[in-house]
Design a protein around this motif. Structure first.
Motif, PDB file in Angstrom:
ATOM      1  N   LEU A 175       0.828  -1.199   0.000  1.00 15.26           N
ATOM      2  CA  LEU A 175       0.000   0.000   0.000  1.00 15.26           C
ATOM      3  C   LEU A 175       0.869   1.259   0.000  1.00 15.26           C
ATOM      4  CD1 LEU A 175      -2.672  -1.070   2.641  1.00 15.26           C
ATOM      5  CD2 LEU A 175      -2.975  -0.953   0.173  1.00 15.26           C
ATOM      6  N   ALA A 176       0.435   2.257  -0.741  1.00 12.86           N
ATOM      7  CA  ALA A 176       1.075   3.569  -0.708  1.00 12.86           C
ATOM      8  C   ALA A 176       0.470   4.357   0.439  1.00 12.86           C
ATOM      9  CB  ALA A 176       0.870   4.290  -2.034  1.00 12.86           C
ATOM     10  N   VAL A 177       1.301   4.762   1.407  1.00 14.34           N
ATOM     11  CA  VAL A 177       0.818   5.352   2.655  1.00 14.34           C
ATOM     12  C   VAL A 177       0.962   6.868   2.633  1.00 14.34           C
ATOM     13  CG1 VAL A 177       1.130   5.427   5.157  1.00 14.34           C
ATOM     14  CG2 VAL A 177       1.378   3.258   3.939  1.00 14.34           C
ATOM     15  N   ARG A 178      -0.071   7.557   3.100  1.00  9.70           N
ATOM     16  CA  ARG A 178      -0.004   8.997   3.301  1.00  9.70           C
ATOM     17  C   ARG A 178      -0.605   9.323   4.664  1.00  9.70           C
ATOM     18  NH1 ARG A 178      -4.638   8.246   0.164  1.00  9.70           N
ATOM     19  NH2 ARG A 178      -6.482   9.475   0.808  1.00  9.70           N
ATOM     20  N   VAL A 179      -0.126  10.430   5.256  1.00 10.93           N
ATOM     21  CA  VAL A 179      -0.604  10.888   6.563  1.00 10.93           C
ATOM     22  C   VAL A 179      -1.019  12.344   6.415  1.00 10.93           C
ATOM     23  CG1 VAL A 179      -0.043  11.215   8.999  1.00 10.93           C
ATOM     24  CG2 VAL A 179       0.993   9.319   7.729  1.00 10.93           C
ATOM     25  N   ASP A 180      -2.216  12.684   6.922  1.00 11.34           N
ATOM     26  CA  ASP A 180      -2.688  14.055   6.769  1.00 11.34           C
ATOM     27  C   ASP A 180      -2.404  14.878   8.022  1.00 11.34           C
ATOM     28  OD1 ASP A 180      -4.717  13.671   8.676  1.00 11.34           O
ATOM     29  OD2 ASP A 180      -6.252  13.249   7.180  1.00 11.34           O
ATOM     30  N   ARG A 181      -2.867  16.114   8.056  1.00  6.94           N
ATOM     31  CA  ARG A 181      -2.532  17.048   9.131  1.00  6.94           C
ATOM     32  C   ARG A 181      -3.268  16.757  10.434  1.00  6.94           C
ATOM     33  NH1 ARG A 181      -2.126  22.944   8.720  1.00  6.94           N
ATOM     34  NH2 ARG A 181      -0.743  22.444  10.474  1.00  6.94           N
ATOM     35  N   MET A 182      -4.209  15.805  10.420  1.00  9.82           N
ATOM     36  CA  MET A 182      -4.829  15.327  11.649  1.00  9.82           C
ATOM     37  C   MET A 182      -4.221  14.008  12.102  1.00  9.82           C
ATOM     38  SD  MET A 182      -7.065  16.963  13.434  1.00  9.82           S
ATOM     39  CE  MET A 182      -7.881  15.601  14.283  1.00  9.82           C
ATOM     40  N   GLY A 183      -3.197  13.537  11.393  1.00  9.43           N
ATOM     41  CA  GLY A 183      -2.608  12.253  11.721  1.00  9.43           C
ATOM     42  C   GLY A 183      -3.388  11.074  11.191  1.00  9.43           C
ATOM     43  N   ASN A 184      -4.455  11.315  10.407  1.00 10.95           N
ATOM     44  CA  ASN A 184      -5.162  10.210   9.771  1.00 10.95           C
ATOM     45  C   ASN A 184      -4.233   9.537   8.772  1.00 10.95           C
ATOM     46  OD1 ASN A 184      -7.647  10.829  11.086  1.00 10.95           O
ATOM     47  ND2 ASN A 184      -8.096  12.379   9.534  1.00 10.95           N
ATOM     48  N   ILE A 185      -4.246   8.214   8.756  1.00  4.15           N
ATOM     49  CA  ILE A 185      -3.365   7.424   7.905  1.00  4.15           C
ATOM     50  C   ILE A 185      -4.199   6.721   6.847  1.00  4.15           C
ATOM     51  CG2 ILE A 185      -1.700   5.516   7.859  1.00  4.15           C
ATOM     52  CD1 ILE A 185      -1.326   6.084  10.933  1.00  4.15           C
ATOM     53  N   TYR A 186      -3.730   6.767   5.596  1.00  9.91           N
ATOM     54  CA  TYR A 186      -4.406   6.076   4.498  1.00  9.91           C
ATOM     55  C   TYR A 186      -3.401   5.223   3.733  1.00  9.91           C
ATOM     56  CZ  TYR A 186      -7.946   9.694   5.326  1.00  9.91           C
ATOM     57  OH  TYR A 186      -8.869  10.530   5.896  1.00  9.91           O
ATOM     58  N   GLY A 187      -3.761   3.967   3.488  1.00 17.07           N
ATOM     59  CA  GLY A 187      -2.966   3.086   2.649  1.00 17.07           C
ATOM     60  C   GLY A 187      -3.758   2.764   1.392  1.00 17.07           C
ATOM     61  N   ARG A 188      -3.166   3.010   0.213  1.00 20.71           N
ATOM     62  CA  ARG A 188      -3.897   2.912  -1.059  1.00 20.71           C
ATOM     63  C   ARG A 188      -3.384   1.771  -1.916  1.00 20.71           C
ATOM     64  NH1 ARG A 188      -6.767   6.782  -4.382  1.00 20.71           N
ATOM     65  NH2 ARG A 188      -6.479   6.455  -6.624  1.00 20.71           N
ATOM     66  N   ARG A 189      -4.317   0.953  -2.378  1.00 23.55           N
ATOM     67  CA  ARG A 189      -4.059  -0.087  -3.381  1.00 23.55           C
ATOM     68  C   ARG A 189      -4.694   0.373  -4.676  1.00 23.55           C
ATOM     69  NH1 ARG A 189      -6.248  -5.167  -5.612  1.00 23.55           N
ATOM     70  NH2 ARG A 189      -4.596  -6.760  -5.590  1.00 23.55           N
ATOM     71  N   GLU A 190      -3.888   0.563  -5.688  1.00 17.19           N
ATOM     72  CA  GLU A 190      -4.401   1.103  -6.938  1.00 17.19           C
ATOM     73  C   GLU A 190      -5.330   0.127  -7.646  1.00 17.19           C
ATOM     74  OE1 GLU A 190      -4.519   3.937  -8.030  1.00 17.19           O
ATOM     75  OE2 GLU A 190      -2.892   5.062  -7.095  1.00 17.19           O
ATOM     76  N   GLY A 191      -6.251   0.674  -8.431  1.00 17.75           N
ATOM     77  CA  GLY A 191      -7.110  -0.119  -9.291  1.00 17.75           C
ATOM     78  C   GLY A 191      -6.697   0.070 -10.742  1.00 17.75           C
ATOM     79  N   THR A 192      -7.412  -0.554 -11.628  1.00 12.05           N
ATOM     80  CA  THR A 192      -7.101  -0.402 -13.050  1.00 12.05           C
ATOM     81  C   THR A 192      -7.465   0.986 -13.553  1.00 12.05           C
ATOM     82  OG1 THR A 192      -9.255  -1.339 -13.650  1.00 12.05           O
ATOM     83  CG2 THR A 192      -7.385  -2.865 -13.493  1.00 12.05           C
ATOM     84  N   ASP A 193      -8.341   1.676 -12.837  1.00 13.20           N
ATOM     85  CA  ASP A 193      -8.708   3.055 -13.169  1.00 13.20           C
ATOM     86  C   ASP A 193      -8.321   3.951 -11.996  1.00 13.20           C
ATOM     87  OD1 ASP A 193      -9.761   5.445 -13.946  1.00 13.20           O
ATOM     88  OD2 ASP A 193     -11.832   4.768 -14.129  1.00 13.20           O
ATOM     89  N   PRO A 194      -7.070   4.419 -11.953  1.00 14.84           N
ATOM     90  CA  PRO A 194      -6.612   5.198 -10.793  1.00 14.84           C
ATOM     91  C   PRO A 194      -7.335   6.522 -10.624  1.00 14.84           C
ATOM     92  CG  PRO A 194      -4.991   5.246 -12.566  1.00 14.84           C
ATOM     93  CD  PRO A 194      -6.020   4.235 -12.955  1.00 14.84           C
ATOM     94  N   ALA A 195      -8.027   6.984 -11.679  1.00 14.00           N
ATOM     95  CA  ALA A 195      -8.783   8.234 -11.570  1.00 14.00           C
ATOM     96  C   ALA A 195     -10.140   8.026 -10.906  1.00 14.00           C
ATOM     97  CB  ALA A 195      -8.972   8.856 -12.945  1.00 14.00           C
ATOM     98  N   ALA A 196     -10.576   6.782 -10.773  1.00 18.57           N
ATOM     99  CA  ALA A 196     -11.878   6.497 -10.160  1.00 18.57           C
ATOM    100  C   ALA A 196     -11.809   6.729  -8.654  1.00 18.57           C
ATOM    101  CB  ALA A 196     -12.292   5.059 -10.447  1.00 18.57           C
ATOM    102  N   ALA A 197     -12.915   7.183  -8.085  1.00 20.95           N
ATOM    103  CA  ALA A 197     -12.975   7.364  -6.631  1.00 20.95           C
ATOM    104  C   ALA A 197     -12.782   6.020  -5.946  1.00 20.95           C
ATOM    105  CB  ALA A 197     -14.312   7.971  -6.235  1.00 20.95           C
ATOM    106  N   PRO A 198     -12.000   5.980  -4.875  1.00 20.28           N
ATOM    107  CA  PRO A 198     -11.703   4.697  -4.230  1.00 20.28           C
ATOM    108  C   PRO A 198     -12.845   4.197  -3.357  1.00 20.28           C
ATOM    109  CG  PRO A 198     -10.695   6.469  -2.996  1.00 20.28           C
ATOM    110  CD  PRO A 198     -11.303   7.102  -4.226  1.00 20.28           C
ATOM    111  N   VAL A 199     -12.791   2.923  -3.059  1.00 22.30           N
ATOM    112  CA  VAL A 199     -13.617   2.344  -2.008  1.00 22.30           C
ATOM    113  C   VAL A 199     -12.773   2.367  -0.741  1.00 22.30           C
ATOM    114  CG1 VAL A 199     -14.787   0.287  -1.169  1.00 22.30           C
ATOM    115  CG2 VAL A 199     -14.955   0.932  -3.585  1.00 22.30           C
ATOM    116  N   LEU A 200     -13.315   2.955   0.300  1.00 17.13           N
ATOM    117  CA  LEU A 200     -12.577   3.173   1.544  1.00 17.13           C
ATOM    118  C   LEU A 200     -13.080   2.224   2.621  1.00 17.13           C
ATOM    119  CD1 LEU A 200     -10.513   5.021   3.057  1.00 17.13           C
ATOM    120  CD2 LEU A 200     -12.441   6.525   3.613  1.00 17.13           C
ATOM    121  N   THR A 201     -12.140   1.714   3.420  1.00 17.95           N
ATOM    122  CA  THR A 201     -12.474   0.932   4.607  1.00 17.95           C
ATOM    123  C   THR A 201     -11.523   1.348   5.716  1.00 17.95           C
ATOM    124  OG1 THR A 201     -12.938  -1.303   5.444  1.00 17.95           O
ATOM    125  CG2 THR A 201     -10.951  -1.038   4.106  1.00 17.95           C
TER     126      THR A 201
END
Length: 424
Positions: free
Chosen positions: A64-90
């Protein structure tokens, strides 16, 4: 019970369980009351920071590609075949109360990572990206506002106000983000996902009472938190006549009793009221309390009835203040969220996934607050509840869901996420 269909996804339950147990070692303590090992990982403490680093390591190991925002929220992203599509979040949270178990919040985060591991092993690609989130200070124990990170991400609370919140030692959330290394560089406002699904232990007895494994959550009831401070007058316990006292401790006790009377009256719907924190000052045996501080937690699935209950409490506080000289009352709203209904379409995907895995399920309303109620303002949202043991006890070292129950819940999560991520 039916057999799973060909497009369902079964995760590695043993690996999920090991992740849960490994994370529970971070912030672990021996609980004297229960004789069990508990978890104490308050938000942005050293223990929470260590848990966050471990989760990030697992995310990165899963690709997963990890990013951290200014509130300390952490997101790990697994790309899809359409990276421009809105992700499904869990996702969910890993911060805890001071007397926690191993499952609250953690199942949703580690379950999301386990879904990614399973998809990688099976060579499954999805059209939409899948992201796994870890939200900051969901419990609200340290900084006084629950679902804090997700509320800022969804735009209900401002970043500035959230970062200015203080704990009981006067430390600000912003300073603690910087101290622990989680004052991330990315924007906190979350672009609307395609959908959000959170897997969580039930924290209650309903699934066990119905003898089913899976709950399809229809929404979250309204929550109101207030801090009440009663200012009285210190006095000698032996020399001051009762009629001349301004007893803050007595007033606090009267509030507790009145709240129970509001609940028992049945006049405010399915109201629940809790005083979880109460302290008097100076706290000495032979001195009439000069000050009392207490918190009030109100819950109600009906927003109109919640407002009526809040008004009834406010009226009683005015009565207390006017009932004798020397007593004054101040209140502060710590948190206030309305009843949040979840998306029926996502609920149907969850229910169908449970059916296809051959798992019995019921629909139910959540009595506890969750990050899902905040993200529901951005996108179609639902939750999956997993059955707990011992009456579904939570916020306690006795909190327990079996390895099988956890695995089955994340099986449903995996199938749900893939089906949503393949939608147009």
């Amino acid at each position: 019970m039916t057999s799973p269909t060909s497009d369902t996804f079964t995760i590695n339950g043993d690996r999920l369980w090991q992740s849960l147990m490994d994370l529970a070692d971070i912030g672990a303590y021996d609980d004297e009351r229960t004789g069990l090992r508990g978890v104490n990982r308050l938000a942005l403490t050293d223990a929470d920071a260590a848990g966050r680093r471990q989760v990030i390591a697992w995310m990165e190991q899963a690709g997963l590609a990890v990013r951290v925002d200014r509130m300390g929220n952490i997101y790990g992203r697994r790309e899809g075949t359409d990276p421009a599509a809105a992700p499904v979040l869990t996702g969910s949270h890993i911060d805890s109360v001071a007397t926690a178990g191993a499952f609250d919040g953690c199942l949703g985060v580690l379950g999301g990572i386990e879904v990614v591991r399973t998809l990688d092993e099976r060579g499954i690609t999805t059209r939409r990206p899948i992201e796994v989130a870890v939200f900051t200070e969901e419990e609200g124990v340290r900084f006084g506002t629950d679902m804090l990170g997700s509320a800022v991400a969804a735009g209900r609370l401002t970043l500035r106000s959230a970062r200015a919140l203080t704990d009981r030692d006067g430390l600000t959330l912003g300073a603690e983000l910087a101290r622990t290394g989680f004052d991330g560089p990315t924007d906190v406002r979350l672009a609307p996902p395609h959908a959000y699904v959170e897997c969580h232990i039930e924290q209650g007895p309903v699934l066990a009472d119905h003898d089913v494994e899976i709950g399809v959550v229809t929404g979250v009831q309204g929550i109101s938190w207030q801090k009440i401070t009663l200012h009285g007058r210190a006095a000698h316990a032996g020399t001051t006549p009762t009629r001349l006292r301004a007893d803050a401790g007595l007033a606090a006790a009267q509030i507790v009793v009145r709240l129970r009377a509001l609940v028992d009256s049945g006049e405010y719907g399915d109201l629940r009221a809790t005083v979880g924190h109460l302290v008097v000052h100076p706290g000495l045996t032979n001195i009439v309390p000069a000050r009392a501080e207490l918190t009030v937690d109100l819950r109600n699935p009906d927003d109109v009835q919640m407002t009526r209950a809040e008004e009834a409490l406010a009226a009683f506080l005015r009565e207390l203040e006017g009932g004798g000289p020397g007593l004054s009352v101040t209140t502060r709203q710590m948190a206030r969220t309305a009843h949040v209904p979840f998306d029926e379409g996502v609920q149907k995907v969850v229910a169908q996934a449970a059916d296809d895995h051959g798992l019995a399920h019921i629909s139910l309303l959540s009595g506890a607050g969750h990050d899902a109620q905040e993200i529901a303002a951005l996108c179609p949202t639902a939750m999956i509840f997993v059955r707990g043991e011992y009456g579904g006890i939570s916020h306690n070292p006795r909190e327990y869901s079996t390895p099988q129950a956890c695995a089955h819940g994340v099986d449903v999560l995996a199938t749900t996420l893939v089906r949503l991520a393949d939608q147009d």
